[in-house]
Design a protein around this motif. Structure first.
Motif, PDB file in Angstrom:
ATOM      1  N   ASP A  17       0.832  -1.202   0.000  1.00 43.85           N
ATOM      2  CA  ASP A  17       0.000   0.000   0.000  1.00 43.85           C
ATOM      3  C   ASP A  17       0.870   1.257   0.000  1.00 43.85           C
ATOM      4  O   ASP A  17       0.585   2.217  -0.710  1.00 43.85           O
ATOM      5  N   GLN A  18       1.939   1.247   0.800  1.00 47.53           N
ATOM      6  CA  GLN A  18       2.841   2.403   0.856  1.00 47.53           C
ATOM      7  C   GLN A  18       3.516   2.622  -0.495  1.00 47.53           C
ATOM      8  O   GLN A  18       3.655   3.752  -0.944  1.00 47.53           O
ATOM      9  N   GLU A  21       0.999   4.188  -2.815  1.00 49.24           N
ATOM     10  CA  GLU A  21       0.786   5.586  -2.438  1.00 49.24           C
ATOM     11  C   GLU A  21       1.976   6.450  -2.864  1.00 49.24           C
ATOM     12  O   GLU A  21       1.794   7.571  -3.348  1.00 49.24           O
ATOM     13  N   THR A  22       3.185   5.914  -2.711  1.00 51.69           N
ATOM     14  CA  THR A  22       4.381   6.672  -3.096  1.00 51.69           C
ATOM     15  C   THR A  22       4.378   6.950  -4.591  1.00 51.69           C
ATOM     16  O   THR A  22       4.718   8.054  -5.018  1.00 51.69           O
ATOM     17  N   HIS A  24       1.784   7.334  -6.450  1.00 47.90           N
ATOM     18  CA  HIS A  24       0.776   8.380  -6.647  1.00 47.90           C
ATOM     19  C   HIS A  24       1.319   9.750  -6.232  1.00 47.90           C
ATOM     20  O   HIS A  24       1.149  10.742  -6.953  1.00 47.90           O
ATOM     21  N   VAL A  25       1.992   9.809  -5.094  1.00 44.59           N
ATOM     22  CA  VAL A  25       2.551  11.069  -4.589  1.00 44.59           C
ATOM     23  C   VAL A  25       3.629  11.586  -5.547  1.00 44.59           C
ATOM     24  O   VAL A  25       3.687  12.786  -5.843  1.00 44.59           O
ATOM     25  N   SER A  88       9.822   2.022  -1.513  1.00 43.99           N
ATOM     26  CA  SER A  88       9.497   3.422  -1.198  1.00 43.99           C
ATOM     27  C   SER A  88      10.207   3.879   0.071  1.00 43.99           C
ATOM     28  O   SER A  88      10.660   5.019   0.155  1.00 43.99           O
ATOM     29  N   ASN A 109       4.288  12.587   1.495  1.00 43.72           N
ATOM     30  CA  ASN A 109       3.016  13.300   1.376  1.00 43.72           C
ATOM     31  C   ASN A 109       2.815  14.268   2.542  1.00 43.72           C
ATOM     32  O   ASN A 109       1.726  14.412   3.077  1.00 43.72           O
TER      33      ASN A 109
END
Length: 159
Positions: A17-18, A21-22, A24-25, A88, A109
């Protein structure tokens, strides 16, 4: 109570998940990050990147400069899905290690407050404007002047 297997699966899911998200960021903050990332020292610490990919990024750095190499690096990270889980965290640690602390904040983020960011942008812009003057400046003269104004200590002047 959970078994060791359940904990391991939870950690893998959390890491996955991290990583998503990374990506995406990185995509969202690409324009800011390309000016904050120093590619050359960073590449040595990114073990999740394959050597041939690092070589392509280094070539981009030599041929087109740091900003274009940073964009290329960001694109490489966003578009590749082959990295081991946890990459990440390695990226964030590497950014902090090489002094790209603001870039690390963005990747986490957690960008700086707008006023802090504006002050930083102003300082960067001032350095850009004064770059040629700064290059030709005689550091000995500047040091002596700063010492006379008590902006530097004797120890600062010696170093």
């Amino acid at each position: 109570r959970t078994s060791d297997g359940s904990i391991q699966q939870y950690l893998i899911k959390m890491s996955s998940d991290q990583d998503a998200e990374t990506r995406h960021v990185l995509s969202c903050f690409r324009e800011r990050l390309k000016r904050l990332i120093q590619v050359e020292p960073l590449l040595d610490l990114l073990h999740f990147l394959e050597p041939d990919r690092k070589d392509r990024i280094k070539a981009k750095l030599r041929e087109e400069g740091n900003i274009n190499a940073a964009v290329f690096l960001i694109d490489e990270i966003i578009n590749s899905k082959n990295y081991e889980q946890g990459w990440s965290r390695e990226l964030i640690t590497a950014l902090e290690t090489v002094g790209c602390k603001n870039a690390a904040k963005y990747v986490l983020n957690s960008p700086p407050e707008p006023t802090e960011e504006a002050v930083n942008d102003s300082c960067v812009r001032l350095i850009d404007l004064l770059q040629l003057t700064l290059v030709n400046m005689k550091t000995g003269d500047v040091c002596a002047h700063c010492r006379a104004l008590e902006l530097l200590t004797q120890e600062d002047q010696e170093n």
